[in-house]
Design an enzyme around this catalytic site. Structure first.
Site, PDB file in Angstrom:
ATOM      1  N   GLY A 213       8.755   0.090  20.334  1.00 39.01           N
ATOM      2  CA  GLY A 213       8.729  -1.357  20.155  1.00 39.01           C
ATOM      3  C   GLY A 213       7.822  -2.011  21.186  1.00 39.01           C
TER       4      GLY A 213
ATOM      5  N   CYS B  76       9.408   6.532  22.721  1.00 38.75           N
ATOM      6  CA  CYS B  76       8.666   5.501  23.451  1.00 38.75           C
ATOM      7  C   CYS B  76       9.635   4.458  24.019  1.00 38.75           C
ATOM      8  CB  CYS B  76       7.610   4.883  22.542  1.00 38.75           C
ATOM      9  SG  CYS B  76       6.302   4.006  23.451  1.00 38.75           S
ATOM     10  N   TYR B  77       9.641   3.220  23.503  1.00 41.52           N
ATOM     11  CA  TYR B  77      10.595   2.226  24.001  1.00 41.52           C
ATOM     12  C   TYR B  77      12.022   2.739  23.867  1.00 41.52           C
ATOM     13  CZ  TYR B  77      13.310  -2.063  24.489  1.00 41.52           C
ATOM     14  OH  TYR B  77      14.232  -2.999  24.888  1.00 41.52           O
TER      15      TYR B  77
ATOM     16  N   HIS C 261       4.567   9.533  20.481  1.00 43.79           N
ATOM     17  CA  HIS C 261       4.974   9.261  19.102  1.00 43.79           C
ATOM     18  C   HIS C 261       4.806  10.513  18.234  1.00 43.79           C
ATOM     19  CE1 HIS C 261       5.546   4.882  19.323  1.00 43.79           C
ATOM     20  NE2 HIS C 261       4.640   4.935  20.281  1.00 43.79           N
TER      21      HIS C 261
ATOM     22  N   GLU D  59       5.771  10.950  15.283  1.00 42.22           N
ATOM     23  CA  GLU D  59       5.652  10.610  13.865  1.00 42.22           C
ATOM     24  C   GLU D  59       4.212  10.437  13.396  1.00 42.22           C
ATOM     25  OE1 GLU D  59       6.326   6.606  16.003  1.00 42.22           O
ATOM     26  OE2 GLU D  59       6.847   8.719  16.249  1.00 42.22           O
TER      27      GLU D  59
ATOM     28  N   ASP E 184       5.479   0.824  -9.647  1.00 39.74           N
ATOM     29  CA  ASP E 184       6.916   0.632  -9.451  1.00 39.74           C
ATOM     30  C   ASP E 184       7.640   0.328 -10.756  1.00 39.74           C
ATOM     31  OD1 ASP E 184       6.423   1.050  -6.757  1.00 39.74           O
ATOM     32  OD2 ASP E 184       6.248  -1.079  -6.316  1.00 39.74           O
TER      33      ASP E 184
ATOM     34  N   LYS F  10       7.010   4.205  -1.163  1.00 36.18           N
ATOM     35  CA  LYS F  10       6.031   4.288  -2.250  1.00 36.18           C
ATOM     36  C   LYS F  10       5.669   5.733  -2.589  1.00 36.18           C
ATOM     37  CE  LYS F  10       3.266   1.626  -4.814  1.00 36.18           C
ATOM     38  NZ  LYS F  10       3.677   0.392  -5.524  1.00 36.18           N
TER      39      LYS F  10
END
Length: 514
Positions: free
Chosen positions: A58, A85-86, A170, A172, A228, A370
């Protein structure tokens, strides 16, 4: 009913730009997860019963007063916790450690050395992606250092007895060399989650949930031909068959042959009940003389809802309105301190429900990202070309025709756009771009066609490459391909004398022109 949510991870969000990416990575590992605001009450977290907890990054700094904190009881749940991280700094501070502002910030690539055997990180040395200005300077009781970098000697920490872990980088993002392995060890080995979150299981769960919700009622769906709504149509057709009626409003602002393609895919090949409403004249009449982009959007949305309401009243026992709401819609539109929460967005995909339309909402995709929607669409047998097509704005060509919308302009733009798409497909560039389209400019330019002087309109081509659509770069389509596209448009589309290519990035430009 199939339950594929027994093994689940909860992400508490502190506002990181990467939070959704954490969730996507975990789901790609076959584990269901959700994103909640960091300030959700501990009672709700207990009720959700996650097998592991992730504290996201964050923009805040732990060293200031009144910065975001999760409920302190999350560390008493007896489940593994991973701070990123944060999230690492927050966990360290809340458990008795110390965090300070670093003299040397780290943004970008860094090298991390593992300095102690642990359950989370086993690769001895790895390149990671850093983005921080603070660092842990004193460990909480029970923690040891498991990884260090030049500017963050405590950049990975662990309390193996409580299964608490923290990384300053990070994992990710794809820039972190072994990030996927780190997340996999956390969810599969440390949290002991299985791999039940798969396309086939998702479909079965959605089908059974829809049947349980709907019962014997009838469902209506506004079918646009977009990814969608198309996946919702295929999914609900599988679940409830003739209890579904799709309303396809052809507003005259679709791409070339799109209306026929939608009917062919759903009504003819899949046997879905689809009502096609030819409303081109009505939309164009309402748009006559309107130049402002926002005004055009509102008109198109209003007229769509009016037509949708008129048609839905003709359907007996219609109690449900199905929508293609997906998970980013849910987590991006709620009111909380981070702008994230488990609240459904207030606007509707059909453009806003009239107050008199008393229909209950059915949103079978509301837990999916998605890429997951695309995977289950393919599993359900929808054409790959439909599933992987580029985004198309709700107002359609209405916002790709600058200024007033006229049938003449729409017809010209449809032809030019079709040529552009055909050439991108033929050269392999459609897959290399994230979004591409043609724009009609209502200005005339001098040209020469054969031996005659012409004075015709201008088409602009736009193609971008992006990961998240928050930023984008223009696609470097080779000159010879652009030359061929330009030549075809000018020669084959009557009324065009000039073609331009947009080389603006986002920012400062937007992806769409209006």
């Amino acid at each position: 009913m199939t339950d594929i949510h027994n093994d689940k991870i909860l992400i508490l969000d502190f506002g990181s730009q990467y939070t959704q990416l954490i969730a996507r990575r975990i789901r790609e590992l076959g584990v269901y997860c959700e994103i909640w605001a960091y300030d959700n009450p501990i009672s709700a977290i207990r009720d959700f019963a996650p097998k592991g907890l992730i504290l996201s990054g964050g923009p805040s700094t732990v060293t200031e007063e009144h910065t975001p904190r999760p409920p302190k009881e999350v560390f008493d749940l007896g489940i593994p916790v991973l701070g990123i991280c944060y999230g690492l700094q927050c966990m360290a501070a809340m458990l008795g450690g110390e965090v300070s502002t670093s003299d040397k910030r780290e943004f970008g690539h860094a090298e991390v050395d593992v300095c102690e055997a642990n359950s989370l990180i086993v690769e001895t040395r790895q390149s990671v992606w850093m983005s921080h200005g603070d660092k842990v300077t004193e460990l909480p009781e029970g923690f040891t250092v498991i990884g260090k970098s030049n500017n963050a000697p405590l950049c990975a920490i662990a309390d193996e007895s409580r299964r608490f872990y923290g990384v300053q980088f990070h994992p990710e993002v794809t820039h972190s060399e072994f990030g996927e392995q780190i997340l996999s060890r956390f969810v599969h080995q440390i949290c002991d989650c299985g791999r039940d979150w798969s396309a086939s299981n998702i479909i079965q769960d959605c089908i059974e949930s829809a049947r349980a919700q709907v019962g014997d009622d009838h469902v209506i769906l506004g079918l646009s031909g977009g990814v969608d709504s198309s996946v919702v149509a295929a999914l609900l057709h599988e679940a409830i068959g003739d209890q579904l009626t799709c309303i396809f409003v052809d507003n005259g602002l679709l791409r070339k042959n799109e209306g026929d393609q939608v009917m062919e895919t759903f009504a003819e090949n899949m046997g879905v009940r689809v009502i096609r409403v030819d409303a081109e004249d009505r939309f164009l009449s309402e748009l006559a003389g309107v130049n402002d982009p926002e005004a055009k959007r509102k008109i198109i949305g209003r007229v769509f809802v009016e037509i949708f309401e008129e048609e839905s009243k003709k359907i007996d026992n219609a109690k449900w309105l199905a929508q293609g709401t997906i998970y980013p819609d849910v987590i991006e539109s709620a009111a909380s301190k981070t702008g994230k929460a488990q609240v459904i967005k207030s606007h509707h995909n059909v453009g806003g429900l009239p107050e008199g339309m008393e229909l209950k909402l059915l949103e079978p995709l509301r837990e999916l990202f998605k890429d997951e929607v695309r995977r289950i669409g393919l599993e359900l047998g929808l054409p790959a070309k439909m599933i992987h097509r580029h985004p198309f704005p709700g107002p359609g060509l209405g916002v790709r025709i600058l200024g007033e919308v006229k049938k003449e302009y729409a017809d010209v733009l449809r032809e030019a756009d079709a040529i552009f798409m055909a050439e991108l497909y033929a050269t392999g560039w459609y897959e290399k771009t994230s979004q591409a389209f043609a724009v009609f400019l209502p200005v005339k330019s001098v040209g020469v066609v054969g031996d005659n002087r012409s004075y015709d309109y201008v088409i602009a081509l736009r193609a971008v490459q992006t990961v998240d659509f928050m930023t984008a770069t223009w696609a470097p389509i080779p000159y010879d391909i652009l030359a061929n596209i330009s030549s075809r448009i000018i020669n084959e589309v009557r009324g065009i004398s000039r073609v331009t290519y947009d080389i603006s990035g986002k920012p400062p430009a937007t992806i769409e022109w209006e």
